[in-house]
Design a protein around this motif. Structure first.
Motif, PDB file in Angstrom:
ATOM      1  N   VAL A 126      40.249  51.278  62.617  1.00  0.00           N
ATOM      2  CA  VAL A 126      39.654  51.320  61.277  1.00  0.00           C
ATOM      3  C   VAL A 126      38.337  52.100  61.300  1.00  0.00           C
ATOM      4  O   VAL A 126      38.073  52.934  60.427  1.00  0.00           O
ATOM      5  CB  VAL A 126      39.433  49.889  60.739  1.00  0.00           C
ATOM      6  CG1 VAL A 126      38.540  49.910  59.497  1.00  0.00           C
ATOM      7  CG2 VAL A 126      40.765  49.233  60.405  1.00  0.00           C
ATOM      8  N   PHE A 127      37.516  51.846  62.314  1.00  0.00           N
ATOM      9  CA  PHE A 127      36.244  52.563  62.434  1.00  0.00           C
ATOM     10  C   PHE A 127      36.477  54.071  62.551  1.00  0.00           C
ATOM     11  O   PHE A 127      35.805  54.871  61.882  1.00  0.00           O
ATOM     12  CB  PHE A 127      35.465  52.055  63.647  1.00  0.00           C
ATOM     13  CG  PHE A 127      34.198  52.828  63.919  1.00  0.00           C
ATOM     14  CD1 PHE A 127      33.041  52.564  63.210  1.00  0.00           C
ATOM     15  CD2 PHE A 127      34.176  53.846  64.866  1.00  0.00           C
ATOM     16  CE1 PHE A 127      31.878  53.282  63.436  1.00  0.00           C
ATOM     17  CE2 PHE A 127      33.028  54.571  65.105  1.00  0.00           C
ATOM     18  CZ  PHE A 127      31.867  54.290  64.390  1.00  0.00           C
ATOM     19  N   LEU A 128      37.429  54.480  63.374  1.00  0.00           N
ATOM     20  CA  LEU A 128      37.694  55.910  63.542  1.00  0.00           C
ATOM     21  C   LEU A 128      38.245  56.525  62.255  1.00  0.00           C
ATOM     22  O   LEU A 128      37.882  57.650  61.896  1.00  0.00           O
ATOM     23  CB  LEU A 128      38.672  56.119  64.697  1.00  0.00           C
ATOM     24  CG  LEU A 128      38.154  55.773  66.097  1.00  0.00           C
ATOM     25  CD1 LEU A 128      39.259  55.926  67.130  1.00  0.00           C
ATOM     26  CD2 LEU A 128      36.963  56.651  66.453  1.00  0.00           C
ATOM     27  N   GLY A 129      39.117  55.793  61.569  1.00  0.00           N
ATOM     28  CA  GLY A 129      39.641  56.302  60.306  1.00  0.00           C
ATOM     29  C   GLY A 129      38.557  56.489  59.261  1.00  0.00           C
ATOM     30  O   GLY A 129      38.529  57.503  58.550  1.00  0.00           O
ATOM     31  N   VAL A 130      37.647  55.525  59.169  1.00  0.00           N
ATOM     32  CA  VAL A 130      36.528  55.637  58.236  1.00  0.00           C
ATOM     33  C   VAL A 130      35.598  56.778  58.647  1.00  0.00           C
ATOM     34  O   VAL A 130      35.067  57.515  57.803  1.00  0.00           O
ATOM     35  CB  VAL A 130      35.763  54.309  58.140  1.00  0.00           C
ATOM     36  CG1 VAL A 130      34.478  54.482  57.329  1.00  0.00           C
ATOM     37  CG2 VAL A 130      36.642  53.235  57.507  1.00  0.00           C
ATOM     38  N   ALA A 131      35.379  56.957  59.950  1.00  0.00           N
ATOM     39  CA  ALA A 131      34.524  58.046  60.429  1.00  0.00           C
ATOM     40  C   ALA A 131      35.085  59.400  60.026  1.00  0.00           C
ATOM     41  O   ALA A 131      34.328  60.321  59.645  1.00  0.00           O
ATOM     42  CB  ALA A 131      34.373  57.966  61.950  1.00  0.00           C
ATOM     43  N   LEU A 132      36.391  59.567  60.071  1.00  0.00           N
ATOM     44  CA  LEU A 132      37.006  60.828  59.644  1.00  0.00           C
ATOM     45  C   LEU A 132      36.812  61.052  58.149  1.00  0.00           C
ATOM     46  O   LEU A 132      36.538  62.173  57.708  1.00  0.00           O
ATOM     47  CB  LEU A 132      38.491  60.825  60.001  1.00  0.00           C
ATOM     48  CG  LEU A 132      38.823  60.894  61.492  1.00  0.00           C
ATOM     49  CD1 LEU A 132      40.318  60.681  61.722  1.00  0.00           C
ATOM     50  CD2 LEU A 132      38.388  62.236  62.075  1.00  0.00           C
ATOM     51  N   ILE A 133      36.976  59.988  57.360  1.00  0.00           N
ATOM     52  CA  ILE A 133      36.736  60.108  55.923  1.00  0.00           C
ATOM     53  C   ILE A 133      35.276  60.471  55.654  1.00  0.00           C
ATOM     54  O   ILE A 133      34.968  61.318  54.805  1.00  0.00           O
ATOM     55  CB  ILE A 133      37.103  58.786  55.211  1.00  0.00           C
ATOM     56  CG1 ILE A 133      38.618  58.579  55.221  1.00  0.00           C
ATOM     57  CG2 ILE A 133      36.581  58.771  53.778  1.00  0.00           C
ATOM     58  CD1 ILE A 133      39.374  59.574  54.382  1.00  0.00           C
ATOM     59  N   ALA A 134      34.352  59.841  56.371  1.00  0.00           N
ATOM     60  CA  ALA A 134      32.929  60.136  56.193  1.00  0.00           C
ATOM     61  C   ALA A 134      32.606  61.568  56.570  1.00  0.00           C
ATOM     62  O   ALA A 134      31.770  62.221  55.929  1.00  0.00           O
ATOM     63  CB  ALA A 134      32.093  59.164  57.035  1.00  0.00           C
ATOM     64  N   LEU A 135      33.256  62.082  57.607  1.00  0.00           N
ATOM     65  CA  LEU A 135      33.045  63.466  58.025  1.00  0.00           C
ATOM     66  C   LEU A 135      33.369  64.440  56.908  1.00  0.00           C
ATOM     67  O   LEU A 135      32.618  65.380  56.640  1.00  0.00           O
ATOM     68  CB  LEU A 135      33.926  63.749  59.249  1.00  0.00           C
ATOM     69  CG  LEU A 135      33.985  65.189  59.760  1.00  0.00           C
ATOM     70  CD1 LEU A 135      32.640  65.622  60.284  1.00  0.00           C
ATOM     71  CD2 LEU A 135      35.057  65.322  60.835  1.00  0.00           C
ATOM     72  N   VAL A 136      34.478  64.208  56.231  1.00  0.00           N
ATOM     73  CA  VAL A 136      34.882  65.079  55.121  1.00  0.00           C
ATOM     74  C   VAL A 136      33.979  64.871  53.908  1.00  0.00           C
ATOM     75  O   VAL A 136      33.505  65.829  53.282  1.00  0.00           O
ATOM     76  CB  VAL A 136      36.352  64.823  54.749  1.00  0.00           C
ATOM     77  CG1 VAL A 136      36.756  65.677  53.554  1.00  0.00           C
ATOM     78  CG2 VAL A 136      37.254  65.108  55.944  1.00  0.00           C
ATOM     79  N   THR A 137      33.721  63.609  53.576  1.00  0.00           N
ATOM     80  CA  THR A 137      32.936  63.290  52.383  1.00  0.00           C
ATOM     81  C   THR A 137      31.522  63.844  52.467  1.00  0.00           C
ATOM     82  O   THR A 137      30.966  64.300  51.465  1.00  0.00           O
ATOM     83  CB  THR A 137      32.896  61.767  52.173  1.00  0.00           C
ATOM     84  OG1 THR A 137      34.227  61.262  52.103  1.00  0.00           O
ATOM     85  CG2 THR A 137      32.163  61.405  50.887  1.00  0.00           C
ATOM     86  N   ALA A 138      30.924  63.816  53.655  1.00  0.00           N
ATOM     87  CA  ALA A 138      29.551  64.286  53.814  1.00  0.00           C
ATOM     88  C   ALA A 138      29.410  65.752  53.444  1.00  0.00           C
ATOM     89  O   ALA A 138      28.400  66.168  52.862  1.00  0.00           O
ATOM     90  CB  ALA A 138      29.087  64.070  55.250  1.00  0.00           C
ATOM     91  N   ALA A 139      30.408  66.557  53.770  1.00  0.00           N
ATOM     92  CA  ALA A 139      30.299  67.997  53.538  1.00  0.00           C
ATOM     93  C   ALA A 139      30.896  68.431  52.213  1.00  0.00           C
ATOM     94  O   ALA A 139      30.314  69.263  51.501  1.00  0.00           O
ATOM     95  CB  ALA A 139      30.989  68.753  54.681  1.00  0.00           C
ATOM     96  N   ALA A 140      32.048  67.881  51.864  1.00  0.00           N
ATOM     97  CA  ALA A 140      32.792  68.406  50.721  1.00  0.00           C
ATOM     98  C   ALA A 140      32.921  67.430  49.567  1.00  0.00           C
ATOM     99  O   ALA A 140      33.439  67.802  48.507  1.00  0.00           O
ATOM    100  CB  ALA A 140      34.194  68.819  51.180  1.00  0.00           C
ATOM    101  N   GLY A 141      32.448  66.204  49.727  1.00  0.00           N
ATOM    102  CA  GLY A 141      32.676  65.209  48.701  1.00  0.00           C
ATOM    103  C   GLY A 141      34.054  64.584  48.872  1.00  0.00           C
ATOM    104  O   GLY A 141      34.810  64.947  49.783  1.00  0.00           O
ATOM    105  N   PRO A 142      34.403  63.652  48.021  1.00  0.00           N
ATOM    106  CA  PRO A 142      35.706  62.971  48.149  1.00  0.00           C
ATOM    107  C   PRO A 142      36.856  63.894  47.773  1.00  0.00           C
ATOM    108  O   PRO A 142      36.902  64.433  46.674  1.00  0.00           O
ATOM    109  CB  PRO A 142      35.586  61.797  47.167  1.00  0.00           C
ATOM    110  CG  PRO A 142      34.555  62.239  46.171  1.00  0.00           C
ATOM    111  CD  PRO A 142      33.598  63.128  46.897  1.00  0.00           C
ATOM    112  N   ILE A 143      37.771  64.092  48.688  1.00  0.00           N
ATOM    113  CA  ILE A 143      38.979  64.890  48.446  1.00  0.00           C
ATOM    114  C   ILE A 143      40.160  63.934  48.518  1.00  0.00           C
ATOM    115  O   ILE A 143      40.495  63.422  49.587  1.00  0.00           O
ATOM    116  CB  ILE A 143      39.126  66.026  49.474  1.00  0.00           C
ATOM    117  CG1 ILE A 143      37.933  66.985  49.361  1.00  0.00           C
ATOM    118  CG2 ILE A 143      40.435  66.783  49.266  1.00  0.00           C
ATOM    119  CD1 ILE A 143      37.949  68.101  50.389  1.00  0.00           C
ATOM    120  N   SER A 144      40.757  63.692  47.392  1.00  0.00           N
ATOM    121  CA  SER A 144      41.748  62.617  47.273  1.00  0.00           C
ATOM    122  C   SER A 144      43.161  63.088  47.582  1.00  0.00           C
ATOM    123  O   SER A 144      43.488  64.273  47.472  1.00  0.00           O
ATOM    124  CB  SER A 144      41.708  62.034  45.852  1.00  0.00           C
ATOM    125  OG  SER A 144      40.423  61.536  45.553  1.00  0.00           O
TER     126      SER A 144
END
Length: 354
Positions: free
Chosen positions: A263-281
């Motif tokens: 779960v931590f790794l999955g959230v970290a990947l989402i955070a990596l994308v969100t930090a640069a590009a915003g939420p991509i659904s």
């Protein structure tokens, strides 16, 4: 060939490789390898076309010449500095979203178990939004806010769904409720912010690769390189966790710690994308299941999901750039349109199963 060096190859769908001396017993699914190779080739071809497309058109040969340092200076500038970073980010972020979706769909044993649906992506957006509106943003601060927001949301969903263990369907239902609450909080934060900050947050919140360059590529690559070894190790436990906690424990896997680390790794990947590009659904929702259907595997696999996620986001970004050229849409608008249709189909399909 001696018994200590024996390699056995069975031709058909599955290629088996056994090396006794090296104590390696591995299985390679030929169809999965072929599908991943085709997806990568198609993505690479589309990426070359995307780099060459624009107000200043470049042929595929010119793009490849610029990549390998054998082109005029103006061509190298356009390719290497202006267009290639965006394609690299689309490829990497799509792969990250695909892997994240594969993790959560495998853990929940449900095709609806995507970070978009169960609220983790929304929580990452909330954390990043708080940082942007209070501290003014910045890549690393926004990334930290997205990671904290995603982890807090994951903890809340996990605790609320826990009842003598965590069941996939219960986790999804709780996650949908938490996601709805967080979406309302995000809207309230934007409405209460001053005008300039609200506009910046709203544009970023649409999910866009516009204006990104090598300054975002290198940190993302470093973070992905740190995450990758842990994923490689923990991904072997996913099939065992899919069989249930009792079966996983019988096979020597500590179910709850393994699940929490994933779960931590999955959230970290989402955070990596969100930090640069915003939420991509919806990339995380669609990529694992589309890859699963192409490979014909019984479960969700990370590598095919990553390849499919990369293809989907690269294609979506090309559509976002060229559909209403010279106006460029946020890529999140395109993924929502594509993913929304897929989501409706998936809901209908799951409803017929029930």
């Amino acid at each position: 060939m001696t018994s200590g060096q024996r390699d056995r190859v069975d031709f058909g769908r599955t290629l088996w490789i056994v090396r006794v001396r090296g104590r390696v017993d591995g299985r390679i699914d030929i169809r999965t390898v072929a599908v991943c190779a085709i997806l990568m080739l198609v993505t690479a071809a589309i990426a070359v076309v995307a780099v060459g497309t624009g107000d200043y058109y470049l042929s595929p040969n010119e793009v490849l010449a610029a990549v390998f340092g054998d082109a005029p200076r103006i061509t190298e500038l356009i390719v290497m500095e202006w267009r290639l970073p965006r394609v690299v980010l689309a490829f990497g972020f799509g792969a990250a979203l695909g892997v994240s979706g594969a993790i959560f769909q495998s853990l929940t044993r449900n095709p609806l178990g995507s970070p978009d649906i169960i609220g983790f992506a929304t929580g990452a957006y909330t954390g990043a939004l708080v940082v942007i509106l209070t501290l003014g943003g910045g890549y690393y601060r926004t990334g930290a806010g997205a990671l904290v927001g995603g982890l807090v949301t994951a903890a809340a969903v996990y605790l609320l769904a826990y009842k003598r263990g965590v069941q996939g369907f219960r986790l999804i239902i709780v996650g949908i409720g938490v996601s709805a609450i967080l979406a309302s909080i995000n809207t309230w934060l934007v409405v209460k912010a001053d005008l300039d900050a609200a506009i910046a947050a709203a544009v970023w919140g649409a999910g866009s690769l516009n204006g990104l360059g090598w300054a975002q590529v290198w940190p993302a690559l470093v973070i992905a390189a740190v995450i990758a070894p842990f994923l490689a190790v923990l991904s072997r436990r996913l099939p065992m966790l899919e069989m249930g906690d009792d079966a996983a424990r019988a096979l020597g896997v500590r179910a709850e710690p393994s699940r929490l680390m994933l779960v931590f790794l999955g959230v970290a990947l989402i955070a990596l994308v969100t930090a640069a590009a915003g939420p991509i659904s919806f990339i995380a929702l669609a990529a694992p299941q589309l890859a699963r259907r192409l490979t014909g595997t019984p479960g969700v696999a990370m590598v095919p999901a990553a390849c499919m996620g990369a293809l989907l986001l690269v294609v979506s970004d090309v559509v976002a750039q060229r559909m209403f050229a010279p106006t460029q849409l946020p890529v999140g608008v395109v993924t929502v349109c594509i993913g929304g249709g897929y989501f409706v189909w998936l809901l209908a399909r799951e409803g017929r199963k029930q």
